[in-house]
Design an enzyme around this catalytic site. Structure first.
Site, PDB file in Angstrom:
ATOM      1  N   CYS A 106       0.851  -1.182   0.000  1.00 32.77           N
ATOM      2  CA  CYS A 106       0.000   0.000   0.000  1.00 32.77           C
ATOM      3  C   CYS A 106       0.885   1.230   0.000  1.00 32.77           C
ATOM      4  O   CYS A 106       1.872   1.289   0.742  1.00 32.77           O
ATOM      5  CB  CYS A 106      -0.909  -0.008   1.230  1.00 32.77           C
ATOM      6  SG  CYS A 106      -2.049   1.370   1.315  1.00 32.77           S
ATOM      7  N   CYS A 107       0.537   2.185  -0.830  1.00 34.87           N
ATOM      8  CA  CYS A 107       1.250   3.473  -0.867  1.00 34.87           C
ATOM      9  C   CYS A 107       2.740   3.286  -1.115  1.00 34.87           C
ATOM     10  O   CYS A 107       3.572   4.042  -0.607  1.00 34.87           O
ATOM     11  CB  CYS A 107       1.032   4.258   0.427  1.00 34.87           C
ATOM     12  SG  CYS A 107      -0.701   4.577   0.797  1.00 34.87           S
ATOM     13  N   GLY A 108       3.094   2.258  -1.865  1.00 35.12           N
ATOM     14  CA  GLY A 108       4.484   2.060  -2.231  1.00 35.12           C
ATOM     15  C   GLY A 108       5.335   1.424  -1.165  1.00 35.12           C
ATOM     16  O   GLY A 108       6.523   1.207  -1.352  1.00 35.12           O
ATOM     17  N   LYS A 109       4.740   1.104  -0.011  1.00 30.54           N
ATOM     18  CA  LYS A 109       5.504   0.491   1.066  1.00 30.54           C
ATOM     19  C   LYS A 109       5.024  -0.943   1.270  1.00 30.54           C
ATOM     20  O   LYS A 109       3.859  -1.253   1.087  1.00 30.54           O
ATOM     21  CB  LYS A 109       5.337   1.275   2.367  1.00 30.54           C
ATOM     22  CG  LYS A 109       5.909   2.679   2.309  1.00 30.54           C
ATOM     23  CD  LYS A 109       5.771   3.359   3.662  1.00 30.54           C
ATOM     24  CE  LYS A 109       6.360   4.752   3.640  1.00 30.54           C
ATOM     25  NZ  LYS A 109       6.251   5.431   4.945  1.00 30.54           N
TER      26      LYS A 109
END
Length: 268
Positions: A106-109
């Site tokens: 999620c959200c690049g993490k």
């Protein structure tokens, strides 16, 4: 604790020198099945106090409600071991999603969640709250002083909703996650603002505990026990400050230490 929740058991105690009979107070464990909109949703074991708070918090944690107004009725039948809940909205079509493991991002993490439901309900906490070492130690001391049922039985966990200076609400349960759901239910029912609140906790900081803290929406968790590695990875990602092993005059800050005034240098 009410008289109805106090159980006595006649035991044989060895005190290092001799055997003797003793009356021991034992923690109560109640199995309950939660039926939502006529559908058997989950079975849990819990302490019989504050069941209304528990169910409201559990429903929110499972993503079935957002607000207390989503609940039409809650009927407790403790003798039969059932809690009947009617909501103002239908159940999701995939009612088993809360028990299916999900690993995603999620959200690049990178985020690893145990259940699909956690993806919908866990949230990043953007609290700007700051706390001192002494405030952390003092709040844990206050929780310990108010943990009467633990001192009697040794078999329960405690969670408290606090400001920086005082303990507002304490909830007790044989399950550490249940104690947090009771706090969550109390928050939802009373529409409590959380920007200046934190949670003090007696149990180990597992990933499940950390996710519940995220769902409740507080940015600081203070515990007298240890964290797990997955809990700390989640705490880093969800921007939650975890303070563990708070005992006597010592503590460990594991994640987001910038909320500790001594580290951040920010004035209160």
């Amino acid at each position: 604790m009410s008289d109805e929740t106090i159980n006595h058991w006649n035991i044989i105690e060895y005190d290092g020198e001799a055997l003797s009979e003793k009356d021991e107070i034992i923690a109560t464990e109640l199995p309950v099945t939660v039926v939502v909109n006529g559908v058997e949703f989950a079975t849990m074991v819990c302490s019989p106090e504050d069941l209304h708070d528990l169910i409201v918090g559990f429903l929110a944690s499972e993503g079935l409600i957002l607000f207390y107004e989503d609940v039409k009725s809650i009927d407790l039948d403790e003798d039969a071991g059932f809690i009947y809940v009617d909501l103002h909205k239908p159940l999701p079509e995939d009612t088993e999603s809360h028990s299916k493991r999900f690993i995603g991002s999620c959200c690049g993490k990178s985020r690893q969640f145990y259940f699909k439901n956690d993806v919908k309900t866990a949230k990043t906490v953007l609290s700007r709250m700051r706390i001192t070492v002494n405030q952390s130690l003092s709040l844990m001391k206050e929780l310990q002083e108010h943990s009467e049922y633990f001192h009697l039985t040794g078999g329960v966990h405690n969670a408290a909703l606090c400001t920086l200076d005082e303990m507002l609400t304490i909830r007790t349960d044989i399950g550490r996650h249940n104690a947090l759901d009771k706090i969550y239910g109390h928050v939802i029912k009373n529409k409590i603002r959380l920007s200046d609140k934190l949670i003090v906790f007696s149990g180990r900081i597992s990933s499940e505990v950390l996710l519940k803290i995220s769902k409740i929406g507080v940015g600081i968790l203070i515990s007298k026990s240890a964290p797990t590695d997955l809990a700390l990875r989640l705490a880093n990602d969800l921007q939650i400050t975890t303070i563990g092993f708070v005992r006597g005059n010592k503590l460990n800050v594991y994640t987001h230490p910038e909320r500790l005034l001594e580290v951040s240098g920010t004035e209160a």
